[in-house]
Design a protein around this motif. Structure first.
Motif, short mmCIF file in Angstrom:
data_model
loop_
_atom_site.label_atom_id
_atom_site.label_comp_id
_atom_site.label_asym_id
_atom_site.label_seq_id
_atom_site.Cartn_x
_atom_site.Cartn_y
_atom_site.Cartn_z
N PHE A 53 47.51 90.01 -0.47
CA PHE A 53 48.22 90.42 0.74
C PHE A 53 49.02 91.68 0.42
CE2 PHE A 53 47.98 85.89 2.12
CZ PHE A 53 47.44 86.11 3.38
N PRO A 54 49.05 92.65 1.33
CA PRO A 54 49.94 93.79 1.09
C PRO A 54 51.39 93.33 1.13
CG PRO A 54 49.00 93.90 3.30
CD PRO A 54 48.32 92.77 2.60
N PRO A 55 52.28 94.03 0.44
CA PRO A 55 53.69 93.64 0.46
C PRO A 55 54.26 93.76 1.87
CG PRO A 55 53.45 95.83 -0.43
CD PRO A 55 52.06 95.29 -0.28
N ARG A 56 55.16 92.85 2.21
CA ARG A 56 55.77 92.88 3.53
C ARG A 56 57.01 93.75 3.51
NH1 ARG A 56 54.76 91.09 8.12
NH2 ARG A 56 56.33 90.67 9.70
N LEU A 57 56.99 94.78 4.35
CA LEU A 57 58.13 95.69 4.45
C LEU A 57 59.12 95.17 5.47
CD1 LEU A 57 55.98 98.93 4.50
CD2 LEU A 57 57.31 98.07 2.56
N THR A 58 60.40 95.34 5.19
CA THR A 58 61.45 94.89 6.09
C THR A 58 62.50 95.99 6.22
OG1 THR A 58 62.92 93.96 4.40
CG2 THR A 58 61.12 92.54 5.18
N ALA A 59 63.49 95.72 7.06
CA ALA A 59 64.59 96.68 7.21
C ALA A 59 65.37 96.85 5.92
CB ALA A 59 65.53 96.21 8.32
N ASP A 60 65.27 95.89 5.01
CA ASP A 60 66.00 95.94 3.74
C ASP A 60 65.19 96.56 2.61
OD1 ASP A 60 68.23 94.66 4.88
OD2 ASP A 60 67.30 92.69 4.56
N THR A 61 63.93 96.93 2.87
CA THR A 61 63.12 97.55 1.82
C THR A 61 63.72 98.90 1.44
OG1 THR A 61 61.11 96.48 2.67
CG2 THR A 61 60.82 98.37 1.19
N PRO A 62 64.05 99.12 0.18
CA PRO A 62 64.66 100.41 -0.22
C PRO A 62 63.68 101.57 -0.06
CG PRO A 62 64.23 99.03 -2.14
CD PRO A 62 63.94 98.18 -0.95
N ASP A 63 64.20 102.73 0.30
CA ASP A 63 63.36 103.90 0.48
C ASP A 63 62.62 104.29 -0.79
OD1 ASP A 63 64.10 104.06 3.11
OD2 ASP A 63 65.46 105.77 2.86
N GLY A 64 63.18 103.98 -1.93
CA GLY A 64 62.55 104.37 -3.18
C GLY A 64 61.42 103.45 -3.63
N GLU A 65 61.18 102.38 -2.90
CA GLU A 65 60.12 101.44 -3.30
C GLU A 65 58.75 102.08 -3.11
OE1 GLU A 65 58.54 97.03 -2.03
OE2 GLU A 65 60.68 97.37 -2.39
N GLU A 66 57.94 102.01 -4.17
CA GLU A 66 56.59 102.57 -4.10
C GLU A 66 55.66 101.59 -3.40
OE1 GLU A 66 55.49 103.47 -8.09
OE2 GLU A 66 56.91 105.12 -8.27
N LEU A 67 54.81 102.10 -2.54
CA LEU A 67 53.84 101.26 -1.86
C LEU A 67 52.65 101.03 -2.80
CD1 LEU A 67 53.82 102.71 1.76
CD2 LEU A 67 55.20 100.87 0.80
N PRO A 68 52.32 99.78 -3.11
CA PRO A 68 51.26 99.51 -4.09
C PRO A 68 49.87 99.58 -3.47
CG PRO A 68 52.21 97.46 -3.36
CD PRO A 68 52.98 98.56 -2.65
N VAL A 69 49.61 100.66 -2.76
CA VAL A 69 48.29 100.89 -2.20
C VAL A 69 47.83 102.27 -2.64
CG1 VAL A 69 48.59 99.39 -0.20
CG2 VAL A 69 49.29 101.77 -0.05
N GLU A 70 46.55 102.51 -2.56
CA GLU A 70 46.03 103.80 -2.98
C GLU A 70 46.64 104.92 -2.13
OE1 GLU A 70 41.83 104.11 -3.70
OE2 GLU A 70 41.66 101.95 -3.99
#
Length: 200
Positions: free
Chosen positions: A126-143
């Motif tokens: 499953f792709p990671p679930r993004l929320t309002a609390d997801t930090p801007d610096g978090e890398e998206l683990p997709v190509e």
């Protein structure tokens, strides 16, 4: 090069004409940003389901008298589906060699009687679930090729009430780019595999 959540949000705002030169120019930025996680989650689900599966692996060690079935939830909390059948046995020298005969069924991994030792089993996550609390610096683990078109989908959803024609144009751009995506080739497939529950 990884793409961050903050970069994706910024790109989406630029599509919505809410940002110029990195600075907000409208009073509707908050309204847009509040809807971004849901729009991004929808876009990621589409991309991972049909174009670029998010491949992950777990490791199992099989003893001679060990269990022949293991609950997938105990091995991979983000397991979505089997995807391309892919399994490897780790030899004593550390090298991985293809292995087959395994199956996923009813939330379990079915282990063949012939398996002994350590194995890597690959699956679609499953792709990671993004929320309002997801930090801007978090890398998206997709190509990267998927991450860079995600803002198009987000803008198409967020702009529906403001400009339906432009929203449709963004969605068309997204779909055209999505159709051109090609997954990175996976490793050697197992020589035999079966899905017993119909979910793969």
């Amino acid at each position: 090069m990884p793409v961050t959540w903050g970069e994706v949000k910024q790109a989406a705002l630029q599509k919505l004409f809410a940002v110029r030169d990195g600075v907000s120019v409208t009073q509707t930025v908050q309204e847009y940003t509040e809807g971004m996680p849901q729009a991004a989650n929808e876009g990621l689900a589409l991309l991972c389901a049909e174009n670029l599966p998010l491949r992950r692996c777990f490791t199992v060690t099989v003893e001679a008298a060990g269990p022949r079935t293991v609950q997938l939830a105990d091995l991979a909390a983000d397991f979505w589906r089997a995807g391309e059948p892919e399994a490897y046995r780790r030899r004593e020298d550390g090298r991985l060699v293809p292995a087959g005969g395994f199956a996923f069924a009813a939330g379990r991994l079915l282990i063949p009687e012939s398996w002994r030792g350590e194995y890597e089993i690959w699956y679609d996550a499953f792709p990671p679930r993004l929320t309002a609390d997801t930090p801007d610096g978090e890398e998206l683990p997709v190509e990267q090729q998927a991450a860079v078109i995600l803002p198009l989908y987000m803008a198409s959803q967020l702009y529906k009430d403001d400009d339906g024609a432009l929203a449709a144009a963004y969605r068309n751009e997204f779909e055209a780019a999505r159709a051109a995506l090609r997954p990175a080739s996976v490793g050697v497939r197992a020589e035999s595999w079966a899905s017993l529950d119909g979910w793969a």
